[in-house]
Write a protein that holds these residues in place. Sequence first.
Motif, short mmCIF file in Angstrom:
data_model
loop_
_atom_site.label_atom_id
_atom_site.label_comp_id
_atom_site.label_asym_id
_atom_site.label_seq_id
_atom_site.Cartn_x
_atom_site.Cartn_y
_atom_site.Cartn_z
N GLU A 104 0.84 -1.01 0.69
CA GLU A 104 0.28 -0.32 -0.05
C GLU A 104 1.17 1.15 -0.13
OE1 GLU A 104 -3.94 -0.48 2.56
OE2 GLU A 104 -2.00 -0.96 3.45
N SER A 109 -3.21 3.44 -5.50
CA SER A 109 -3.15 2.74 -7.21
C SER A 109 -1.95 3.74 -8.03
CB SER A 109 -4.18 2.65 -7.49
OG SER A 109 -3.46 1.65 -8.93
N THR A 111 1.04 4.20 -11.73
CA THR A 111 1.56 3.13 -12.51
C THR A 111 2.19 3.99 -13.00
OG1 THR A 111 -0.75 2.92 -13.12
CG2 THR A 111 0.82 2.52 -14.77
N ARG A 204 0.90 -2.69 -10.87
CA ARG A 204 -1.05 -2.78 -11.36
C ARG A 204 -1.71 -2.77 -10.38
NH1 ARG A 204 -0.49 -4.44 -16.69
NH2 ARG A 204 -3.21 -4.98 -16.62
N SER A 205 -2.70 -2.18 -10.14
CA SER A 205 -3.17 -2.43 -9.02
C SER A 205 -3.91 -4.18 -8.60
CB SER A 205 -4.61 -1.52 -9.30
OG SER A 205 -4.90 -0.42 -10.00
N HIS A 206 -4.48 -4.35 -7.32
CA HIS A 206 -4.62 -5.26 -7.27
C HIS A 206 -6.54 -5.91 -7.08
CE1 HIS A 206 -5.35 -9.26 -3.95
NE2 HIS A 206 -4.82 -8.78 -3.41
N PRO A 210 -8.27 -2.62 -5.35
CA PRO A 210 -7.79 -1.42 -5.53
C PRO A 210 -6.71 -0.01 -5.41
CG PRO A 210 -9.58 -1.42 -6.49
CD PRO A 210 -9.22 -2.28 -5.65
N SER A 213 -0.89 -1.78 -4.46
CA SER A 213 -0.21 -2.02 -5.96
C SER A 213 0.68 -3.25 -5.86
CB SER A 213 0.32 -1.44 -5.21
OG SER A 213 -0.16 0.61 -5.76
#
Length: 244
Positions: A104, A109, A111, A204-206, A210, A213
């Motif tokens: 976290e 989140s 990218t 990426r988001s879990h 979301p 990460s």
Amino acid sequence: MNKNLSTPFHCAMHINKLLLHDCGVAVVNGDPWDIHRPLQTDCTIKFIKMKGSDPVEVNKAFWRGCSHLLGNLIDSAFKSDVYVNLIGSPDITVEDGYFAYDAELSWGSWTPNDLELQTLSREALLVRNRGWKFEPLIVSPEFAKKLFPDNLIKQEFIDRLTERTAEGVNRVAIYRCGSFVDVCEGPLIPDTSIIGRIELLDVRSHPDNPAISRFRAVALPAGFDAHYSTWKFICDSQKIQVQS
């Protein structure tokens, strides 16, 4: 050899020093075992080489070691004003072709762009080059939980990994690499120098949360040569696989 002190590493020193460079994991009385984990009873030991004929257990140990390194990287890569809560390595098999670590971040989140991924990959190589041992520390579950007082996920994981010794005492293995300590399933490879090429694929988001990460990466063991085009294919194929 001394009970609860000597390790498969010490045994290998008395057999053949080449084992110290080739061995990825030990099998003690039929069970996979860390090279640096103390032996608890009279036993038979089998050493599994990185390029051996039976790669299943050593592949698992390699992937776990890479995941631990990735957690180490995430823990140290960000500035102090960025809150990082390490969650752990998700249940990903060797057949998936990549390893990962969930965390976290204070900004939610994330990218990263290509330059940021390249920077993280370079930092991972720096950790690898230090040759730090993946050292298992056998402690009580109560002590392990004190290391992660605000992390309920890790505390639950500690409960699942806790084992009862022959003396009837509950113990759990946590792993130290440099100054980084984490709880994870073992065994792991002996040290970071066994990791060769390593590259961060993406963040990426879990899939179920979301706010978490998922850092994904691929690696090859040291001594496993791959042409640039082959390595690029390995990395690109994993990115395409997840996107599809």
